[in-house]
Design an enzyme around this catalytic site. Sequence first.
Site, PDB file in Angstrom:
ATOM      1  N   MET A  36      44.402   5.415  39.061  1.00 18.34           N
ATOM      2  CA  MET A  36      44.143   4.843  40.791  1.00 18.34           C
ATOM      3  C   MET A  36      43.533   6.052  41.215  1.00 18.34           C
ATOM      4  O   MET A  36      43.291   6.300  42.315  1.00 18.34           O
ATOM      5  CB  MET A  36      45.558   4.752  40.739  1.00 18.34           C
ATOM      6  N   ALA A  38      42.238   9.898  42.575  1.00 14.80           N
ATOM      7  CA  ALA A  38      43.059  11.249  42.504  1.00 14.80           C
ATOM      8  C   ALA A  38      43.141  12.428  41.359  1.00 14.80           C
ATOM      9  O   ALA A  38      44.471  12.473  41.375  1.00 14.80           O
ATOM     10  CB  ALA A  38      44.418  10.763  43.434  1.00 14.80           C
ATOM     11  N   LEU A  39      41.895  12.485  40.457  1.00  9.49           N
ATOM     12  CA  LEU A  39      42.458  12.885  39.163  1.00  9.49           C
ATOM     13  C   LEU A  39      43.041  13.371  39.089  1.00  9.49           C
ATOM     14  O   LEU A  39      42.369  15.290  40.104  1.00  9.49           O
ATOM     15  CB  LEU A  39      41.025  12.631  38.534  1.00  9.49           C
ATOM     16  N   HIS A  40      43.662  14.369  38.584  1.00  4.95           N
ATOM     17  CA  HIS A  40      44.011  15.845  37.916  1.00  4.95           C
ATOM     18  C   HIS A  40      43.836  16.485  36.473  1.00  4.95           C
ATOM     19  O   HIS A  40      43.443  15.402  36.118  1.00  4.95           O
ATOM     20  CB  HIS A  40      45.358  16.238  38.631  1.00  4.95           C
ATOM     21  N   HIS A  43      45.167  13.970  33.604  1.00  6.65           N
ATOM     22  CA  HIS A  43      44.181  12.806  33.657  1.00  6.65           C
ATOM     23  C   HIS A  43      42.628  13.063  32.786  1.00  6.65           C
ATOM     24  O   HIS A  43      42.142  12.258  31.340  1.00  6.65           O
ATOM     25  CB  HIS A  43      43.061  12.057  35.094  1.00  6.65           C
ATOM     26  N   LYS A 155      53.718  10.044  31.107  1.00 12.40           N
ATOM     27  CA  LYS A 155      54.217  10.329  32.034  1.00 12.40           C
ATOM     28  C   LYS A 155      54.864   8.809  32.962  1.00 12.40           C
ATOM     29  O   LYS A 155      56.494   8.991  33.125  1.00 12.40           O
ATOM     30  CB  LYS A 155      53.595  11.333  33.443  1.00 12.40           C
TER      31      LYS A 155
HETATM   32  O1  PAF Z   1      48.944   4.789  35.852  1.00  8.09           O
HETATM   33  C1  PAF Z   1      48.241   4.128  36.796  1.00  8.09           C
HETATM   34  O2  PAF Z   1      47.588   4.757  37.024  1.00  8.09           O
HETATM   35  C2  PAF Z   1      48.782   2.960  37.039  1.00  8.09           C
HETATM   36  O3  PAF Z   1      49.314   2.135  36.857  1.00  8.09           O
HETATM   37  C3  PAF Z   1      46.994   2.008  35.833  1.00  8.09           C
HETATM   38  C4  PAF Z   1      47.830   2.070  34.691  1.00  8.09           C
HETATM   39  C5  PAF Z   1      46.106   2.764  36.125  1.00  8.09           C
HETATM   40  C6  PAF Z   1      47.554   0.429  36.487  1.00  8.09           C
HETATM   41  O4  PAF Z   1      46.762   0.634  38.149  1.00  8.09           O
END
Ligand code: PAF
Length: 287
Positions: A36, A38-40, A43, A155
């Site tokens: 979704m 807002a990568l850290h 990710h 997580k």
């Molecule tokens: O874990 C997440 O960031 C979300 O639940 C996902 C898997 C991208 C689905 O929107």
Amino acid sequence: MTAPAPTPVVHRVSDLRAQVAAWRADGLRVALVPTMGALHQGHLTLVRHAFTRADRVVVSVFVNPIQFGPNEDFEAYPRTLEADRAALATVGASLVFAPAAAEMYPQGFATAVTVAGVSEGLCGGSRPGHFSGVATVVTKLLLQTLPDVACFGEKDYQQLQVIRRFVADLDIPVEIVGVPTVREDDGLARSSRNAYLTAEERGVAPTLHRTLQDTAQAIRSGAAVDAALEAGRRALLAAGFASVDYLELRAAEGLAPLAALDRPARLLVAARLGNTRLIDNIPVQGA
Ligand code: PAF
């Protein structure tokens, strides 16, 4: 050294499919990392892991409205696409897929994927409809991308179990890979929601992981499961958490509630610190 160019982005399913088809025509393996944004570091670890399994890695960035409840943080959820593309370039991600909500859920959209059993209780208990929202969007992302492999963080352990269940049930031809949680030096699991914590809350937050470790140790040493869980809940409240949504011992596969450590297990917690809800989990093996 100059920063690498941001990872290319497409917004339409047709463009995603065209790129994946071109890679396939070249005989390349493709991985998907759904996010979704807002990568850290957590990710980026998923992307690095994905590259051990595939030649090209697609990262989807989509704040999925249907997995948020009416009183949750959908509007406030951080949207940082340009920073995300720059971060993804540092790990060599191949493509970002960042659809608009109307691309994912056009007028007339009327379908949901609902998973019984593993969706119930834990986060499914405190966030009704959440896992149906996750299962629906991940089904779409998998069918849009048709990757060989898709990587998800441990997580969100219940989420991972839900995804494994519907992928098996719906015969979706993809390998689902769970990647261990990335933590700060003090044990706090990396999460986009950590950005909401005040300095004071950030000081308290590592108690979540510490309490999981202490509770797991007590259970491994033979303490009664109920008593160990109750002591863990009290420790969180004493440390400054406002409330504990759950602290539970579940079977690692299938998430059945456990009253004793009679098979590989997972200890899972969700607790509120100020206005922020934090989750975490660790494996618990018998002695
Ligand atoms: O874990 C997440 O960031 C979300 O639940 C996902 C898997 C991208 C689905 O929107």
